[in-house]
Design a protein around this motif. Structure first.
Motif, PDB file in Angstrom:
ATOM      1  N   ARG A 285     -22.531  78.218  15.854  1.00 44.02           N
ATOM      2  CA  ARG A 285     -23.210  76.696  16.279  1.00 44.02           C
ATOM      3  C   ARG A 285     -24.572  76.853  15.213  1.00 44.02           C
ATOM      4  O   ARG A 285     -25.423  77.572  15.340  1.00 44.02           O
ATOM      5  CB  ARG A 285     -23.992  76.753  17.503  1.00 44.02           C
ATOM      6  CG  ARG A 285     -24.448  75.448  17.961  1.00 44.02           C
ATOM      7  CD  ARG A 285     -24.198  75.307  19.612  1.00 44.02           C
ATOM      8  NE  ARG A 285     -23.005  75.419  20.230  1.00 44.02           N
ATOM      9  CZ  ARG A 285     -21.788  73.832  20.042  1.00 44.02           C
ATOM     10  NH1 ARG A 285     -22.839  73.068  19.757  1.00 44.02           N
ATOM     11  NH2 ARG A 285     -20.832  74.382  20.349  1.00 44.02           N
TER      12      ARG A 285
ATOM     13  N   ARG B  34     -17.191  76.650  11.294  1.00 42.31           N
ATOM     14  CA  ARG B  34     -16.274  77.494  10.802  1.00 42.31           C
ATOM     15  C   ARG B  34     -15.550  78.442   9.703  1.00 42.31           C
ATOM     16  O   ARG B  34     -15.887  77.153   8.572  1.00 42.31           O
ATOM     17  CB  ARG B  34     -14.909  77.369  11.204  1.00 42.31           C
ATOM     18  CG  ARG B  34     -14.331  76.759  13.111  1.00 42.31           C
ATOM     19  CD  ARG B  34     -13.161  75.903  12.802  1.00 42.31           C
ATOM     20  NE  ARG B  34     -13.463  75.151  14.147  1.00 42.31           N
ATOM     21  CZ  ARG B  34     -14.167  74.471  15.317  1.00 42.31           C
ATOM     22  NH1 ARG B  34     -14.504  73.345  14.444  1.00 42.31           N
ATOM     23  NH2 ARG B  34     -13.419  73.917  16.378  1.00 42.31           N
TER      24      ARG B  34
ATOM     25  N   VAL C 211     -16.318  80.145  16.653  1.00 41.05           N
ATOM     26  CA  VAL C 211     -17.292  79.100  15.845  1.00 41.05           C
ATOM     27  C   VAL C 211     -18.522  79.460  16.073  1.00 41.05           C
ATOM     28  O   VAL C 211     -18.957  80.189  16.941  1.00 41.05           O
ATOM     29  CB  VAL C 211     -17.369  77.975  16.665  1.00 41.05           C
ATOM     30  CG1 VAL C 211     -17.658  77.014  15.839  1.00 41.05           C
ATOM     31  CG2 VAL C 211     -15.222  77.382  16.766  1.00 41.05           C
TER      32      VAL C 211
ATOM     33  N   GLU D  38     -20.850  72.407  14.393  1.00 42.75           N
ATOM     34  CA  GLU D  38     -20.263  73.886  14.475  1.00 42.75           C
ATOM     35  C   GLU D  38     -19.915  73.782  13.577  1.00 42.75           C
ATOM     36  O   GLU D  38     -19.596  72.550  12.104  1.00 42.75           O
ATOM     37  CB  GLU D  38     -19.399  73.026  15.713  1.00 42.75           C
ATOM     38  CG  GLU D  38     -19.578  73.028  16.879  1.00 42.75           C
ATOM     39  CD  GLU D  38     -18.399  73.218  17.689  1.00 42.75           C
ATOM     40  OE1 GLU D  38     -18.944  73.205  19.181  1.00 42.75           O
ATOM     41  OE2 GLU D  38     -17.660  72.812  17.354  1.00 42.75           O
TER      42      GLU D  38
ATOM     43  N   ALA E  47     -11.086  70.823  14.440  1.00 39.33           N
ATOM     44  CA  ALA E  47     -12.619  70.564  14.503  1.00 39.33           C
ATOM     45  C   ALA E  47     -12.165  69.425  14.917  1.00 39.33           C
ATOM     46  O   ALA E  47     -13.252  68.406  15.768  1.00 39.33           O
ATOM     47  CB  ALA E  47     -13.497  70.581  12.941  1.00 39.33           C
TER      48      ALA E  47
ATOM     49  N   ALA F  15      -7.734  74.157  10.000  1.00 42.48           N
ATOM     50  CA  ALA F  15      -9.503  74.746  10.618  1.00 42.48           C
ATOM     51  C   ALA F  15     -10.261  72.997  10.704  1.00 42.48           C
ATOM     52  O   ALA F  15     -11.275  72.878  11.776  1.00 42.48           O
ATOM     53  CB  ALA F  15     -10.748  75.818   9.954  1.00 42.48           C
TER      54      ALA F  15
END
Length: 207
Positions: free
Chosen positions: A45, A181, A43, A179, A199, A195
């Motif tokens: 940030r 991905r 992940v 976040e 999340a 995904a």
């Protein structure tokens, strides 16, 4: 510019055939668009607020990208050229499959977002035609970002260079947790939906 609708089964078959090649290309492409995020395991940030320019969607509505189109939802984002007849179609077919899998999570908890890479050729009208080919529903927005803002949007969202050939990828963004991905190559519908679900589940866990 727009051909007949591409069958989802045909698109996913093409994805399987091109997956290894596209993954290698995506790996080579990765690493130079991470200005807005710091990697944390699988992940990334986000650093700072998301860009919030006014964009025009396929319904000719003018909205703010971060505050209106994305809002507080978890959003899977792909990057499209409406004139592309190969990999963009495959990724969009996977987005269509993810739309079916996510079902009732759309559009309230989650969303799908396609960002046009060519602000001049990928007009809202072209985006509407493109979205219709893949059955884009209310939870799937296709947007034209004005040229002055596009590079910053793509940089912060981890996307490719504007208006260029690009390795396929999907970014799953959670603005609430800050976040992101990145799914490189040609993700299957289940990978995109998975995904997004991951999340959403992360939001329910204690910080």
């Amino acid at each position: 510019m727009n051909g007949p609708a591409l069958g989802r089964r045909d698109a996913l078959g093409l994805a399987a055939a091109l997956g290894a090649l596209a993954s290698r290309a995506a790996a080579a492409h990765d690493g130079h668009r991470h200005d807005g995020a710091a990697a944390v395991g699988g992940v990334a940030r986000l650093r700072g607020p998301l860009p919030d320019p006014r964009v025009t969607d396929a319904a000719l509505q003018r909205r703010r990208l971060a505050s209106d189109v994305i809002g507080g939802r978890v959003v899977a984002i792909d990057f499209v050229l409406t004139g592309c007849s190969a990999l963009c179609n495959v990724v969009s077919a996977s987005m269509a499959g993810a739309q079916e899998i996510l079902g009732e999570k759309l559009p309230r908890e989650a969303g799908l977002l396609s960002i046009a890479l060519d602000p001049f050729a990928d007009t809202p009208e072209e985006l509407a035609t493109y979205g219709a080919r893949f059955g884009a529903g209310p939870g799937w927005s296709l947007v034209n970002v004005p040229a002055p803002a596009l590079d910053e949007v793509l940089r912060r969202f981890g996307g490719p260079q504007p208006g260029a050939d690009h390795a396929p990828l999907v970014v799953v963004l959670d603005p609430q947790r800050g976040e992101m991905r990145r799914l490189l190559g040609l993700p299957a519908p289940g990978q995109i939906a998975g995904a997004v679900t991951a999340a959403l589940e992360a939001r329910r866990k204690p910080a």
